[in-house]
Scaffold this motif. Structure first.
Motif, PDB file in Angstrom:
ATOM      1  N   PHE A 148       0.809  -1.227   0.000  1.00 24.09           N
ATOM      2  CA  PHE A 148       0.000   0.000   0.000  1.00 24.09           C
ATOM      3  C   PHE A 148       0.837   1.269   0.000  1.00 24.09           C
ATOM      4  O   PHE A 148       0.303   2.358  -0.199  1.00 24.09           O
ATOM      5  N   ASP A 149       2.122   1.133   0.252  1.00 25.75           N
ATOM      6  CA  ASP A 149       2.955   2.337   0.309  1.00 25.75           C
ATOM      7  C   ASP A 149       3.310   2.758  -1.120  1.00 25.75           C
ATOM      8  O   ASP A 149       4.449   2.617  -1.575  1.00 25.75           O
ATOM      9  N   ALA A 150       2.306   3.244  -1.822  1.00 23.66           N
ATOM     10  CA  ALA A 150       2.464   3.608  -3.231  1.00 23.66           C
ATOM     11  C   ALA A 150       1.362   4.596  -3.579  1.00 23.66           C
ATOM     12  O   ALA A 150       0.320   4.615  -2.926  1.00 23.66           O
ATOM     13  N   TYR A 151       1.618   5.400  -4.582  1.00 21.30           N
ATOM     14  CA  TYR A 151       0.564   6.316  -5.037  1.00 21.30           C
ATOM     15  C   TYR A 151       0.784   6.593  -6.513  1.00 21.30           C
ATOM     16  O   TYR A 151       1.865   7.024  -6.913  1.00 21.30           O
ATOM     17  N   ASP A 152      -0.251   6.301  -7.304  1.00 17.70           N
ATOM     18  CA  ASP A 152      -0.168   6.567  -8.725  1.00 17.70           C
ATOM     19  C   ASP A 152      -1.368   7.450  -9.085  1.00 17.70           C
ATOM     20  O   ASP A 152      -2.510   6.979  -9.101  1.00 17.70           O
ATOM     21  N   ARG A 153      -1.066   8.700  -9.323  1.00 19.15           N
ATOM     22  CA  ARG A 153      -2.119   9.692  -9.530  1.00 19.15           C
ATOM     23  C   ARG A 153      -3.059   9.338 -10.704  1.00 19.15           C
ATOM     24  O   ARG A 153      -4.241   9.665 -10.685  1.00 19.15           O
ATOM     25  N   GLN A 154      -2.504   8.652 -11.704  1.00 20.14           N
ATOM     26  CA  GLN A 154      -3.327   8.283 -12.863  1.00 20.14           C
ATOM     27  C   GLN A 154      -4.316   7.165 -12.518  1.00 20.14           C
ATOM     28  O   GLN A 154      -5.433   7.124 -13.016  1.00 20.14           O
ATOM     29  N   GLU A 155      -3.849   6.257 -11.654  1.00 21.13           N
ATOM     30  CA  GLU A 155      -4.650   5.065 -11.360  1.00 21.13           C
ATOM     31  C   GLU A 155      -5.591   5.272 -10.173  1.00 21.13           C
ATOM     32  O   GLU A 155      -6.661   4.686 -10.111  1.00 21.13           O
ATOM     33  N   TYR A 156      -5.135   6.077  -9.215  1.00 19.36           N
ATOM     34  CA  TYR A 156      -5.869   6.208  -7.951  1.00 19.36           C
ATOM     35  C   TYR A 156      -6.825   7.385  -8.069  1.00 19.36           C
ATOM     36  O   TYR A 156      -6.421   8.543  -7.969  1.00 19.36           O
ATOM     37  N   ARG A 157      -8.099   7.081  -8.325  1.00 17.20           N
ATOM     38  CA  ARG A 157      -9.057   8.141  -8.666  1.00 17.20           C
ATOM     39  C   ARG A 157     -10.282   8.085  -7.760  1.00 17.20           C
ATOM     40  O   ARG A 157     -11.309   7.507  -8.144  1.00 17.20           O
ATOM     41  N   ILE A 173       3.069   9.649   8.716  1.00 15.93           N
ATOM     42  CA  ILE A 173       4.510   9.745   8.520  1.00 15.93           C
ATOM     43  C   ILE A 173       4.910   9.410   7.077  1.00 15.93           C
ATOM     44  O   ILE A 173       5.987   9.783   6.622  1.00 15.93           O
ATOM     45  N   ARG A 174       4.014   8.738   6.346  1.00 15.60           N
ATOM     46  CA  ARG A 174       4.379   8.311   4.985  1.00 15.60           C
ATOM     47  C   ARG A 174       3.801   9.254   3.936  1.00 15.60           C
ATOM     48  O   ARG A 174       2.571   9.393   3.839  1.00 15.60           O
ATOM     49  N   PRO A 175       4.668   9.826   3.117  1.00 21.10           N
ATOM     50  CA  PRO A 175       4.192  10.763   2.100  1.00 21.10           C
ATOM     51  C   PRO A 175       3.146  10.142   1.158  1.00 21.10           C
ATOM     52  O   PRO A 175       2.179  10.811   0.788  1.00 21.10           O
ATOM     53  N   ASN A 176       3.304   8.862   0.807  1.00 22.97           N
ATOM     54  CA  ASN A 176       2.323   8.262  -0.103  1.00 22.97           C
ATOM     55  C   ASN A 176       0.930   8.202   0.508  1.00 22.97           C
ATOM     56  O   ASN A 176      -0.081   8.352  -0.185  1.00 22.97           O
ATOM     57  N   MET A 177       0.883   7.968   1.809  1.00 24.51           N
ATOM     58  CA  MET A 177      -0.422   7.910   2.480  1.00 24.51           C
ATOM     59  C   MET A 177      -1.066   9.288   2.471  1.00 24.51           C
ATOM     60  O   MET A 177      -2.269   9.433   2.240  1.00 24.51           O
ATOM     61  N   VAL A 178      -0.260  10.292   2.717  1.00 24.75           N
ATOM     62  CA  VAL A 178      -0.789  11.664   2.739  1.00 24.75           C
ATOM     63  C   VAL A 178      -1.251  12.075   1.336  1.00 24.75           C
ATOM     64  O   VAL A 178      -2.285  12.727   1.174  1.00 24.75           O
ATOM     65  N   ARG A 179      -0.523  11.654   0.314  1.00 26.46           N
ATOM     66  CA  ARG A 179      -0.955  11.950  -1.068  1.00 26.46           C
ATOM     67  C   ARG A 179      -2.307  11.305  -1.349  1.00 26.46           C
ATOM     68  O   ARG A 179      -3.204  11.916  -1.919  1.00 26.46           O
ATOM     69  N   ARG A 180      -2.437  10.055  -0.933  1.00 24.32           N
ATOM     70  CA  ARG A 180      -3.717   9.362  -1.150  1.00 24.32           C
ATOM     71  C   ARG A 180      -4.837  10.079  -0.392  1.00 24.32           C
ATOM     72  O   ARG A 180      -5.921  10.296  -0.933  1.00 24.32           O
ATOM     73  N   ALA A 181      -4.560  10.395   0.875  1.00 24.89           N
ATOM     74  CA  ALA A 181      -5.603  11.042   1.688  1.00 24.89           C
ATOM     75  C   ALA A 181      -5.992  12.397   1.079  1.00 24.89           C
ATOM     76  O   ALA A 181      -7.178  12.747   1.048  1.00 24.89           O
ATOM     77  N   ALA A 182      -5.007  13.131   0.571  1.00 20.76           N
ATOM     78  CA  ALA A 182      -5.306  14.450  -0.003  1.00 20.76           C
ATOM     79  C   ALA A 182      -6.238  14.325  -1.200  1.00 20.76           C
ATOM     80  O   ALA A 182      -7.094  15.183  -1.437  1.00 20.76           O
ATOM     81  N   SER A 183      -6.103  13.218  -1.936  1.00 21.10           N
ATOM     82  CA  SER A 183      -6.903  13.078  -3.156  1.00 21.10           C
ATOM     83  C   SER A 183      -8.389  12.841  -2.853  1.00 21.10           C
ATOM     84  O   SER A 183      -9.229  12.932  -3.744  1.00 21.10           O
ATOM     85  N   LEU A 184      -8.732  12.568  -1.571  1.00 16.72           N
ATOM     86  CA  LEU A 184     -10.141  12.329  -1.229  1.00 16.72           C
ATOM     87  C   LEU A 184     -10.933  13.630  -1.142  1.00 16.72           C
ATOM     88  O   LEU A 184     -12.158  13.632  -1.276  1.00 16.72           O
ATOM     89  N   GLY A 185     -10.235  14.728  -0.810  1.00 16.18           N
ATOM     90  CA  GLY A 185     -10.930  16.005  -0.636  1.00 16.18           C
ATOM     91  C   GLY A 185     -11.743  16.076   0.648  1.00 16.18           C
ATOM     92  O   GLY A 185     -12.708  16.829   0.734  1.00 16.18           O
ATOM     93  N   VAL A 186     -11.363  15.282   1.657  1.00 16.12           N
ATOM     94  CA  VAL A 186     -12.116  15.230   2.917  1.00 16.12           C
ATOM     95  C   VAL A 186     -11.395  16.003   4.031  1.00 16.12           C
ATOM     96  O   VAL A 186     -12.021  16.546   4.934  1.00 16.12           O
ATOM     97  N   TYR A 187     -10.082  16.047   3.952  1.00 15.16           N
ATOM     98  CA  TYR A 187      -9.288  16.681   5.014  1.00 15.16           C
ATOM     99  C   TYR A 187      -9.040  18.152   4.680  1.00 15.16           C
ATOM    100  O   TYR A 187      -8.675  18.486   3.546  1.00 15.16           O
ATOM    101  N   GLU A 188      -9.217  19.020   5.688  1.00 15.83           N
ATOM    102  CA  GLU A 188      -8.926  20.444   5.464  1.00 15.83           C
ATOM    103  C   GLU A 188      -7.416  20.668   5.401  1.00 15.83           C
ATOM    104  O   GLU A 188      -6.942  21.540   4.693  1.00 15.83           O
TER     105      GLU A 188
END
Ligand SMILES: C[S@@+](CC[C@H](N)C(=O)[O-])C[C@H]1O[C@@H](n2cnc3c(N)ncnc32)[C@H](O)[C@@H]1O
Length: 381
Positions: A148-157, A173-188
């Motif tokens: 799960f420690d991965a993030y692919d902006r094209q695939e993860y929609r 602590i993991r940048p990939n997790m934060v990138r994924r979380a940011a893409s949800l639009g739920v966190y301020e």
């Protein structure tokens, strides 16, 4: 002379002892067999285990027990997300049900999600629902120690079907997790950061939800609790999912490995230990309520309520689940077109609902392996 060898964590760079199984700072797996390395014999054993844990001996036989409508809806929502990890769906639905019971009285904004991961759990817990076209298993690193420690902006929609409450802040602590979380639009706000050193001001949040505190080794857990005590406002609450001392023995593989060792079956015991893949120790805090009380009170925090959450049956199911099959399953579905993948997802979700609802109906009991504490920071007079 003690050895000075260290192994650097590939996820956070922390220097760990050479024999550490998990990183002491971010709990990333270090010396755990990769899912990609499980062989056909392992998978055969896991398939037999899966059949066994889907038939819990204490589940009522011959009739279907209906979960209440709210829990059934939660299970649906989580299965729709974690369709290839039904064990995670069941686990998180139970967790969200507990938080829901406390929500109207004790959960106030602003909320901090500490160790937020990809954010889908707390988003779902607070009412967001996702389209079934959103696939959290898209773009994973199948060869990784943690796929799960991965993030692919094209695939993860992420595609939101219904918006729930927003969450003020997520920290991981993991940048990939934060990138994924940011893409949800739920966190301020989202922060790549360490729970033991938060960059948030004193008394700035009313609720902390954290399912990483139980994972951290003693020093990290203590430092993170200090930070929780600091950032919580007086009268605020920490929601703390935690293992009890019954955790390890409630798993599927660990107690079997120990029994084989006691019977002198070295090879069978080694195999079970490999299939445990560190889960008997990955939650570093397997401690009593009394011990949690002792630790929390040092930071002016007190347990005010407790729910027994996960039964031994749901824990055994969680320990096996579809996780061991993740790599072959994902290789297969990654080769399908989007429509076929979605059809398979829908079929699997439908098939799994009933056996999972039956597991949900097993009461956790007082000797259960997992509880959630509601912890309060007292108001000043
Ligand atoms: C058990 S996962 C839970 C993720 C998410 N809360 C969920 O339920 O899906 C724990 C998360 O905490 C993060 N984590 C581990 N150590 C941490 C630390 N010291 N500070 C902040 N986050 C940490 C991990 O990267 C991981 O995403």
């Amino acid at each position: 002379m003690p050895t000075l060898e260290v192994q650097a964590c590939p996820a956070c760079g922390h220097g760990n002892d050479a024999d550490a199984v998990f990183c002491g700072r971010c709990v990333a797996p270090l010396r755990v067999r990769k899912l990609a390395d499980l062989d056909a014999d392992d998978l055969r054993l896991c398939a037999a285990a899966l059949a066994e844990v889907l038939e819990p001996p204490t589940a009522p036989k011959g009739r279907d027990v209906e979960a209440d409508a709210h829990t059934a809806e939660l299970l649906d929502a989580y299965l729709n997300l974690y369709w290839l990890r039904p064990e995670t769906a069941l686990w998180q639905a139970i967790d969200a049900r507990t938080v829901h019971r406390w929500r109207s009285e004790h959960v106030r904004a602003p909320v901090l999600d500490l160790g937020c991961g990809d954010g889908t759990h707390v988003a779902t817990m607070f009412g967001t629902r996702f389209e079934d076209s959103f696939d959290v298993f898209a773009g994973l690193d199948l060869q990784g120690a943690d796929i799960f420690d991965a993030y692919d902006r094209q695939e993860y929609r992420p595609a939101v079907a219904r918006r729930g409450d927003s969450v003020a802040c997520g920290v991981d602590i993991r940048p990939n997790m934060v990138r994924r979380a940011a893409s949800l639009g739920v966190y301020e706000k989202l922060i790549v950061g360490d729970a033991t050193r938060l960059s948030l001001p004193d008394a700035s949040v009313s609720t902390v939800y954290s399912n990483v505190l139980r994972d951290l080794p003693d020093a990290g857990c203590e430092a993170a609790l200090r930070e929780v005590g600091r950032v919580l406002r007086p009268g605020g609450h920490l929601i703390l999912p935690a293992c009890t001392p019954a955790w390890r023995d409630s798993l599927y593989f660990y107690p079997r490995g120990r029994a084989e060792a006691e019977a002198g079956n070295v090879e069978a015991s080694r195999r079970m230990a490999e299939l445990d893949r560190g889960r008997s120790i990955s939650f570093a805090q397997q401690i009593s309520e009394q011990e949690w009380r002792r630790r929390l009170e040092r930071f002016d925090l007190e347990i005010v309520a407790r729910e027994h959450t996960h039964s031994r049956e749901t824990t055994r199911f969680w320990d096996v689940g579809l996780r061991p099959f993740a790599v072959p399953l994902l290789r297969w579905v990654n080769g399908l077109d989007a429509h076929a993948r979605l059809l398979i997802k829908r079929a699997l979700v439908q098939t799994l609902k009933k056996p999972l609802a039956r597991l949900l109906s097993v009461p956790p009991g007082a000797d259960c392996p997992h509880v959630t504490y509601l912890v309060r920071k007292p108001s000043r007079v």
